[in-house]
Enzyme design. Structure first.
Site, PDB file in Angstrom:
ATOM      1  N   VAL A  12       0.850  -1.211   0.000  1.00  0.00           N
ATOM      2  CA  VAL A  12       0.000   0.000   0.000  1.00  0.00           C
ATOM      3  C   VAL A  12       0.879   1.252   0.000  1.00  0.00           C
ATOM      4  CG1 VAL A  12      -1.681   1.347   1.311  1.00  0.00           C
ATOM      5  CG2 VAL A  12      -1.923  -1.134   1.189  1.00  0.00           C
ATOM      6  N   TYR A 143      -1.097  -8.598  16.224  1.00  0.00           N
ATOM      7  CA  TYR A 143      -1.482  -7.619  15.198  1.00  0.00           C
ATOM      8  C   TYR A 143      -2.738  -6.863  15.626  1.00  0.00           C
ATOM      9  CZ  TYR A 143      -2.679  -5.873  10.491  1.00  0.00           C
ATOM     10  OH  TYR A 143      -2.986  -5.080   9.413  1.00  0.00           O
ATOM     11  N   ARG A 184      -1.280 -13.550   1.781  1.00  0.00           N
ATOM     12  CA  ARG A 184      -2.705 -13.204   1.868  1.00  0.00           C
ATOM     13  C   ARG A 184      -3.443 -13.848   0.704  1.00  0.00           C
ATOM     14  NH1 ARG A 184      -2.140  -6.953   3.449  1.00  0.00           N
ATOM     15  NH2 ARG A 184      -0.090  -7.281   2.528  1.00  0.00           N
TER      16      ARG A 184
HETATM   17  P1  NAD Z   1       3.205  -4.610   3.601  1.00  0.00           P
HETATM   18  O1  NAD Z   1       3.739  -5.695   4.467  1.00  0.00           O
HETATM   19  O2  NAD Z   1       3.384  -4.718   2.127  1.00  0.00           O
HETATM   20  O3  NAD Z   1       3.772  -3.193   4.055  1.00  0.00           O
HETATM   21  C1  NAD Z   1       4.259  -2.928   5.339  1.00  0.00           C
HETATM   22  C2  NAD Z   1       5.561  -2.134   5.196  1.00  0.00           C
HETATM   23  O4  NAD Z   1       6.045  -1.801   6.507  1.00  0.00           O
HETATM   24  C3  NAD Z   1       6.668  -2.961   4.524  1.00  0.00           C
HETATM   25  O5  NAD Z   1       7.305  -2.177   3.545  1.00  0.00           O
HETATM   26  C4  NAD Z   1       7.620  -3.290   5.664  1.00  0.00           C
HETATM   27  O6  NAD Z   1       8.957  -3.468   5.221  1.00  0.00           O
HETATM   28  C5  NAD Z   1       7.438  -2.093   6.570  1.00  0.00           C
HETATM   29  N1  NAD Z   1       7.752  -2.367   7.979  1.00  0.00           N
HETATM   30  C6  NAD Z   1       7.330  -3.408   8.742  1.00  0.00           C
HETATM   31  N2  NAD Z   1       7.849  -3.308   9.982  1.00  0.00           N
HETATM   32  C7  NAD Z   1       8.603  -2.179  10.000  1.00  0.00           C
HETATM   33  C8  NAD Z   1       9.398  -1.548  10.984  1.00  0.00           C
HETATM   34  N3  NAD Z   1       9.517  -2.045  12.228  1.00  0.00           N
HETATM   35  N4  NAD Z   1      10.048  -0.389  10.653  1.00  0.00           N
HETATM   36  C9  NAD Z   1       9.950   0.128   9.402  1.00  0.00           C
HETATM   37  N5  NAD Z   1       9.212  -0.443   8.429  1.00  0.00           N
HETATM   38  C10 NAD Z   1       8.546  -1.580   8.725  1.00  0.00           C
HETATM   39  O7  NAD Z   1       1.645  -4.498   3.960  1.00  0.00           O
HETATM   40  P2  NAD Z   1       0.519  -3.536   3.366  1.00  0.00           P
HETATM   41  O8  NAD Z   1      -0.603  -4.394   2.939  1.00  0.00           O
HETATM   42  O9  NAD Z   1       1.101  -2.581   2.410  1.00  0.00           O
HETATM   43  O10 NAD Z   1       0.047  -2.782   4.690  1.00  0.00           O
HETATM   44  C11 NAD Z   1       0.405  -1.436   4.953  1.00  0.00           C
HETATM   45  C12 NAD Z   1      -0.296  -0.972   6.222  1.00  0.00           C
HETATM   46  O11 NAD Z   1      -1.713  -1.006   6.036  1.00  0.00           O
HETATM   47  C13 NAD Z   1       0.004  -1.840   7.446  1.00  0.00           C
HETATM   48  O12 NAD Z   1       0.099  -1.020   8.585  1.00  0.00           O
HETATM   49  C14 NAD Z   1      -1.224  -2.721   7.555  1.00  0.00           C
HETATM   50  O13 NAD Z   1      -1.438  -3.149   8.883  1.00  0.00           O
HETATM   51  C15 NAD Z   1      -2.311  -1.780   7.060  1.00  0.00           C
HETATM   52  N6  NAD Z   1      -3.432  -2.553   6.533  1.00  0.00           N
HETATM   53  C16 NAD Z   1      -3.359  -3.178   5.333  1.00  0.00           C
HETATM   54  C17 NAD Z   1      -4.435  -3.930   4.878  1.00  0.00           C
HETATM   55  C18 NAD Z   1      -4.399  -4.632   3.564  1.00  0.00           C
HETATM   56  O14 NAD Z   1      -5.344  -5.383   3.277  1.00  0.00           O
HETATM   57  N7  NAD Z   1      -3.427  -4.454   2.708  1.00  0.00           N
HETATM   58  C19 NAD Z   1      -5.590  -4.035   5.666  1.00  0.00           C
HETATM   59  C20 NAD Z   1      -5.626  -3.390   6.895  1.00  0.00           C
HETATM   60  C21 NAD Z   1      -4.555  -2.640   7.314  1.00  0.00           C
HETATM   61  N1  UDP Z   2      -7.144 -17.815   3.045  1.00  0.00           N
HETATM   62  C1  UDP Z   2      -7.324 -18.951   2.280  1.00  0.00           C
HETATM   63  N2  UDP Z   2      -6.279 -19.403   1.522  1.00  0.00           N
HETATM   64  C2  UDP Z   2      -5.077 -18.759   1.492  1.00  0.00           C
HETATM   65  C3  UDP Z   2      -4.909 -17.598   2.270  1.00  0.00           C
HETATM   66  C4  UDP Z   2      -5.970 -17.161   3.043  1.00  0.00           C
HETATM   67  O1  UDP Z   2      -8.403 -19.553   2.275  1.00  0.00           O
HETATM   68  O2  UDP Z   2      -4.182 -19.232   0.769  1.00  0.00           O
HETATM   69  C5  UDP Z   2      -8.307 -17.315   3.823  1.00  0.00           C
HETATM   70  C6  UDP Z   2      -7.996 -16.958   5.278  1.00  0.00           C
HETATM   71  O3  UDP Z   2      -8.162 -18.088   6.119  1.00  0.00           O
HETATM   72  C7  UDP Z   2      -9.045 -15.888   5.551  1.00  0.00           C
HETATM   73  C8  UDP Z   2      -9.208 -15.178   4.206  1.00  0.00           C
HETATM   74  O4  UDP Z   2      -8.706 -16.090   3.227  1.00  0.00           O
HETATM   75  O5  UDP Z   2     -10.273 -16.474   5.898  1.00  0.00           O
HETATM   76  C9  UDP Z   2      -8.441 -13.868   4.126  1.00  0.00           C
HETATM   77  O6  UDP Z   2      -7.113 -14.122   4.544  1.00  0.00           O
HETATM   78  P1  UDP Z   2      -5.972 -13.024   4.458  1.00  0.00           P
HETATM   79  O7  UDP Z   2      -4.754 -13.633   5.084  1.00  0.00           O
HETATM   80  O8  UDP Z   2      -5.853 -12.531   3.073  1.00  0.00           O
HETATM   81  O9  UDP Z   2      -6.520 -11.807   5.317  1.00  0.00           O
HETATM   82  P2  UDP Z   2      -7.252 -11.656   6.745  1.00  0.00           P
HETATM   83  O10 UDP Z   2      -7.562 -12.994   7.333  1.00  0.00           O
HETATM   84  O11 UDP Z   2      -6.265 -10.899   7.580  1.00  0.00           O
HETATM   85  O12 UDP Z   2      -8.484 -10.905   6.413  1.00  0.00           O
END
Ligand code: NAD
Ligand code: UDP
Length: 308
Positions: A12, A143, A184
């Protein structure tokens, strides 16, 4: 503006940095590259308004800033459970360091929170006023509770130190630049389909998720950050709700792959249903997700086809 993005080299974060650069801002990306990568921001590295600072947010840092987007944190269950103590620390220490910086510089601070604060919800769809159903001692707690504590810190810094905060509760977001080994569900299914491997459905696949394309989410984050008064918490996501089995079927239809579906055990505390109520984001931010799942999946499949 001088905009700091922690976690800016992640999935993101890299899209957010790209958007902020396109809007003319100076962007400082702070990332320890643990789950993100230099490759995600390779196209920005030579830009005169972009700087990558490789740093762990559990250690303090200083940088002048007008805006701070706090995204640093592994987001995939398989990654955040590798070192759960570090995950808690990244959420809590990372938020404290970012909020202290906001306090010192007067920057506005946006926390990337998550639908996981609702845990395995017994209110559906999830509204911001719902306080959630999180197991505080399970494998997802590092988390979920880490993010809940980060929200607490935001509101305490807001009340106690007048820090200007924004809290976004992000629902499952997908798109290009997810890592192939992210773990994911969307990236797993697409990578498996393209490699000719069976798609791994955890449990019966009847659990639901609502999937938001990354450009829509980034638009919501910027809208929230730039809103003059809305602090949140506010849900950001796409309310279209699908079972995991339906997602697998859509991926197979799009890739033209005839892969098998295999079932694997459902992980502990896996939420059964997940759908954002985005009324508040719609009415206060004018937020409206535009990319339907089929279109977003098509773009994501194209990205992985190129890379694999
Ligand atoms: P991602 O793992 O691709 O990105 C996380 C980034 O944070 C990575 O670049 C990683 O290297 C960096 N990072 C982790 N620990 C660190 C640390 N201690 N110091 C510095 N950098 C660090 O995941 P993402 O999907 O891009 O998620 C970005 C943010 O959005 C996260 O905070 C996540 O919890 C939140 N979020 C994402 C989703 C989603 O579905 N993608 C949903 C809910 C919340
Ligand atoms: N999941 C799955 N197969 C996979 C990875 C995830 O069926 O290979 C399921 C997981 O158990 C969950 C949903 O897909 O019910 C979304 O999982 P993800 O890890 O993407 O996100 P989150 O559970 O944090 O929403």
């Amino acid at each position: 503006m001088r905009v700091l993005v922690t976690g800016g080299a992640g999935f993101v974060g890299s899209h957010l940095c790209e958007r902020l650069i396109a809007e003319g801002h100076h962007v400082l990306c702070i990332d320890d590259l643990s789950t993100g990568s230099r490759a995600n921001v390779a196209h920005l590295l030579d830009h005169e308004r972009f700087t990558l600072f490789v740093h762990d947010v559990t250690e303090p840092y200083f940088a002048p800033a007008d805006r701070i987007y706090n995204l640093a944190c592994p987001a995939s269950p398989i990654h955040y459970q590798v070192d759960p103590i570090k995950t808690v620390s990244t959420n809590v220490q990372g938020a404290i360091h970012g909020l202290r910086l906001a306090q010192r510089t007067g920057a506005r601070f946006l926390q990337a929170s998550t639908s996981e604060v609702y845990g395995d919800p017994d209110v559906h769809p999830q509204v911001e006023s719902y306080h959630g159903n999180v197991n505080p001692i399970g494998p997802r707690a590092c988390y979920d509770e880490g993010k809940r504590c980060a929200e607490t810190l935001c509101f305490d810094f807001h009340r106690q130190a007048q820090v200007d905060i924004r809290v976004a509760r992000i629902f499952n977001t997908y798109g290009p630049r997810m890592a192939a080994n992210d773990g994911r569900v969307v990236s797993n299914f697409i990578v498996q389909a393209l490699r000719g491997e069976p798609l791994t459905i955890y449990g019966e696949g009847q659990q639901t998720r609502s999937f938001c394309y990354v450009d829509d989410l980034v638009d919501g984050l910027v809208r929230l950050m730039e809103h003059p008064t809305e602090v949140g918490p506010i849900n950001l996501g796409n309310p279209g709700e699908f079972t995991i089995r339906e997602l697998a079927e859509q991926v197979l239809a799009l890739t033209g792959a005839g892969n098998a579906l295999v079932h694997r055990p459902l992980p502990a505390d896996d939420p059964k249903q997940r759908q954002p109520d985005i009324t508040r984001a719609r009415t206060t931010l004018g937020f409206e997700p535009k990319v339907p799942l089929a279109e977003g999946l098509k773009r994501t499949v194209a990205y992985f086809r190129d890379r694999l």
